[in-house]
Design a protein around this motif. Structure first.
Motif, short mmCIF file in Angstrom:
data_model
loop_
_atom_site.label_atom_id
_atom_site.label_comp_id
_atom_site.label_asym_id
_atom_site.label_seq_id
_atom_site.Cartn_x
_atom_site.Cartn_y
_atom_site.Cartn_z
N GLN A 178 0.67 -1.19 -0.03
CA GLN A 178 -0.32 0.47 0.04
C GLN A 178 1.23 1.88 0.14
N CYS A 179 1.74 1.24 1.07
CA CYS A 179 2.96 2.06 0.58
C CYS A 179 3.47 2.63 -0.97
N LEU A 180 3.75 1.64 -1.13
CA LEU A 180 4.49 1.76 -2.81
C LEU A 180 3.26 2.20 -3.46
N ASN A 181 2.22 1.74 -3.58
CA ASN A 181 0.75 2.61 -3.99
C ASN A 181 0.84 3.90 -4.25
N ALA A 182 0.44 4.28 -3.02
CA ALA A 182 0.48 5.57 -2.60
C ALA A 182 1.87 6.63 -2.97
N ILE A 183 3.07 6.09 -2.59
CA ILE A 183 4.21 6.75 -3.42
C ILE A 183 4.13 7.13 -4.79
N LEU A 184 3.56 5.58 -5.73
CA LEU A 184 3.67 6.10 -7.10
C LEU A 184 2.19 7.10 -7.34
N ILE A 185 1.27 6.96 -6.88
CA ILE A 185 0.40 6.90 -7.33
C ILE A 185 -0.23 7.99 -7.09
N ARG A 186 -0.31 8.93 -5.89
CA ARG A 186 -0.37 10.09 -4.83
C ARG A 186 0.16 10.80 -4.70
N SER A 187 2.42 10.27 -4.89
CA SER A 187 3.41 10.78 -5.27
C SER A 187 3.76 11.86 -3.44
N ALA A 188 3.13 10.63 -2.53
CA ALA A 188 2.27 11.18 -1.08
C ALA A 188 3.90 10.94 -0.59
N ASN A 189 5.02 12.52 0.25
CA ASN A 189 5.80 12.26 0.83
C ASN A 189 6.10 12.10 2.00
N GLU A 190 4.88 12.18 2.63
CA GLU A 190 4.83 10.93 4.55
C GLU A 190 5.19 9.56 4.15
N VAL A 191 4.43 9.34 3.36
CA VAL A 191 5.20 7.62 3.12
C VAL A 191 5.91 7.27 2.49
N CYS A 192 7.14 8.25 2.29
CA CYS A 192 8.33 8.23 1.97
C CYS A 192 9.23 8.11 2.89
N TYR A 193 8.94 9.03 4.00
CA TYR A 193 9.96 9.03 5.46
C TYR A 193 9.10 7.86 6.14
N ALA A 194 8.01 7.30 5.96
CA ALA A 194 7.51 5.97 6.72
C ALA A 194 8.03 4.80 5.86
N VAL A 195 8.33 4.91 5.04
CA VAL A 195 9.01 3.80 3.93
C VAL A 195 10.72 4.01 4.55
N ALA A 196 11.05 4.89 4.58
CA ALA A 196 12.81 5.18 5.07
C ALA A 196 12.73 4.67 6.49
N GLU A 197 12.02 4.89 7.21
CA GLU A 197 11.83 5.18 8.53
C GLU A 197 11.86 3.07 8.75
N HIS A 198 10.87 2.71 7.96
CA HIS A 198 10.89 1.18 8.31
C HIS A 198 12.23 0.84 8.03
N ILE A 199 12.90 0.79 6.92
CA ILE A 199 14.06 0.14 6.43
C ILE A 199 14.83 0.67 7.12
N THR A 200 15.52 1.43 7.55
CA THR A 200 16.95 2.25 8.35
C THR A 200 16.26 2.23 9.85
N GLY A 201 15.22 2.31 10.71
CA GLY A 201 15.23 2.50 11.63
C GLY A 201 14.70 2.83 12.15
N THR A 202 15.23 4.31 11.38
CA THR A 202 14.91 5.64 12.55
C THR A 202 14.96 6.83 11.73
N THR A 203 14.69 7.57 12.37
CA THR A 203 14.06 8.83 11.51
C THR A 203 15.09 10.49 12.00
N ASN A 204 16.33 9.51 11.26
CA ASN A 204 17.55 10.36 10.87
C ASN A 204 17.17 10.15 8.95
N TRP A 205 16.93 10.72 8.06
CA TRP A 205 16.49 10.47 6.89
C TRP A 205 18.39 10.77 6.00
N GLN A 206 19.37 11.16 6.65
CA GLN A 206 20.48 11.08 5.91
C GLN A 206 20.99 8.86 5.81
#
Length: 492
Positions: A145-173
């Motif tokens: 659902q996250c990939l759908n939200a990012i690619l169809i609706r270009s959802a910026n907060e979903v990108c942040y959530a996916v990045a946090e999910h993969i890295t385990g941190t809110t440090n986007w760097q």
């Protein structure tokens, strides 16, 4: 030109256009001047359309269309051949086209049923006036659902959530480091990503060429391509998403859109004030798959320019299967290599051009005009060499030279691990020599010769003549007859 300098220039153009319109407050001629004054977008289009197209400077190359993009590229997906080139290595702001890299990384590293939970930072680090689907803290979506939200609706907060999910941190760097590493692996040359969604940042930039290289990975993923063409997202209500989500796809080049393109495989748009309108897309027709990137264009011309570039590519270029065309490397009509000097006296072919490999050739250029070079450095044990083709220094693709005998077959042409040498005759034909086979052959030949010499010496020293054998037999018979007569004379 640096990104910051271009940012200042384009802001100046927009201020200049606004100043012209301000003349409407003046009487007479000033009112007429304002009515005919071009807008900032029109000024940018005029400037960009006057920029040179580098691919048009190649002798014999088909002339490309005029586009309103500041930089643009058309690339064949499999070979990486560049069909159209306009400032392809110039740094630009990518805006939301960044998200093809973010979603590609997520698709490669995550399962689609993984649960992504939205943190406070993911929700509140997203500007309220940017693209989003109004997720709240603690709500959950599956990775699919996250990939759908990012690619169809270009959802910026979903990108942040996916990045946090993969890295385990809110440090986007941390996720940015993953992005930059993956971009380098995909062949990017002049990019730096500092966030997962493309929100404006001075150190967040890429090029048309680099986006096309990322696109080669993205558009090879069938799931991601299908998502981009979906007309909407429709997430059913759950305990963590009580009202569900229903959002429409606003990209106008997809099926049902104003600029729908029938051969489209996938796409992603992007827009900010500084990046202007960007579009990364892929189309396939008659077996040829092309990737198009337009950057710093103006809506809706980013759609029109993309379609013009696709039509240019499909009309002026074709796939050429080298195994059916090549004649410069001792190949017969079956596409098989023959050694010019077959040291074993065999006419059996042992090398062949890969029948699936092709190059991209403009219809204005014949195969005879193409230059080729051969390399024997291959990572695949089943390949003997790779032939690369180019025109005026521009890569057109390559073809693999494969061994025709499999590892399970018994043949003197098998290529076991060991030293291998290649040479090129003066007439240009290629001779492949397997040193291991030669050494084994010489050893067998030497052993056979030694055995023959030993047998020859034995036969020479101990030879018994058949004639002397018959003579001895007759002599023994005469002696027996004489003794028999003598005994008979004394037998009374």
């Amino acid at each position: 030109m640096s990104v910051s300098r271009k940012h200042f220039t384009h802001k100046y153009i927009r201020l200049f256009a606004a100043a012209l319109c301000a003349g409407s407050l003046l009487p007479g001629a000033a009112i007429h001047a304002c009515a005919s004054a071009p807008s900032a977008a029109e000024l940018l289009l005029q400037t960009n359309r006057s920029l040179p197209v580098q691919s048009d400077e190649i002798p014999g190359w088909p002339a490309g269309p005029v586009t309103g993009a500041e930089s643009a590229i058309l690339m064949e997906a499999q070979t990486g051949t560049i069909l159209y080139s306009k400032n392809i290595h110039q740094r630009e702001y990518p805006a939301s086209t960044t998200k093809i890299l973010t979603t590609l990384i997520a698709a490669e590293q995550c399962q689609m049923d993984e649960i992504v939970t939205f943190s406070h930072d993911a929700v509140f680090d997203t500007p309220w006036d940017s693209s989003h689907i109004a997720m709240d803290v603690g709500q959950e979506l599956t990775m699919e659902q996250c990939l759908n939200a990012i690619l169809i609706r270009s959802a910026n907060e979903v990108c942040y959530a996916v990045a946090e999910h993969i890295t385990g941190t809110t440090n986007w760097q941390v996720f940015s480091d993953i992005m930059n590493e993956r971009a380098a692996e995909l062949g990017c040359l002049n990019s730096h990503f500092s966030n997962p969604n493309g929100l404006p940042a001075d150190d967040h930039y890429t090029t048309a060429y680099d986006l096309a290289m990322i696109g080669r990975g993205f558009f090879a993923n069938e799931m991601l391509c299908k998502i981009t063409l979906a007309p909407r997202i429709d997430f059913p209500p759950t305990d963590k998403l009580p009202q569900g989500k229903l959002e429409n796809n606003h990209m106008e080049i997809i099926p049902g859109g104003t600029y729908a393109y029938e051969y489209l495989v996938g796409c992603k748009t992007g827009y900010t004030d500084d990046a202007r309108s960007c579009l990364v897309s892929c189309a396939e027709k008659n077996g040829m798959k092309l990737i198009c990137v337009v950057m710093k264009d103006e809506a809706p011309y980013h759609y029109r320019d993309t379609i013009s570039l696709f039509e240019y590519g499909f009309s002026n270029f074709e796939k050429v299967y080298v195994s059916q065309t090549e004649t410069r490397y001792n190949i017969d009509n079956t596409g098989l290599f023959y050694s010019g000097n077959d040291i074993f006296g065999s006419s059996q072919p042992f090398l062949s051009l890969n029948k699936d490999d092709f190059i991209i050739l403009p219809r204005t250029i014949s195969f005879e005009d193409v230059e080729s070079s051969i390399s024997y450095e291959t990572a695949d044990a089943n390949q003997a060499a790779v032939i690369t083709y180019a025109y005026q220094g521009l890569n057109l693709g390559s073809v693999r030279v494969d061994f025709t005998v499999s590892g399970d077959d018994s043949s003197i042409f098998d290529m076991p691990s060991g030293p291998e040498e290649t040479s090129e005759k003066e007439d240009g034909s290629i001779v492949f020599v397997n040193v291991t086979v030669i050494i084994i052959g010489c050893a067998v030949l030497g052993g056979a010769l030694l055995i023959w010499l030993i047998i020859h010496i034995i036969l020479k020293n101990y030879n018994i003549s058949p004639r002397s054998g018959r003579r001895s037999w007759r002599k023994r018979n005469r002696h027996r007859r004489r003794r028999a007569r003598k005994h008979k004379d004394y037998d009374f």
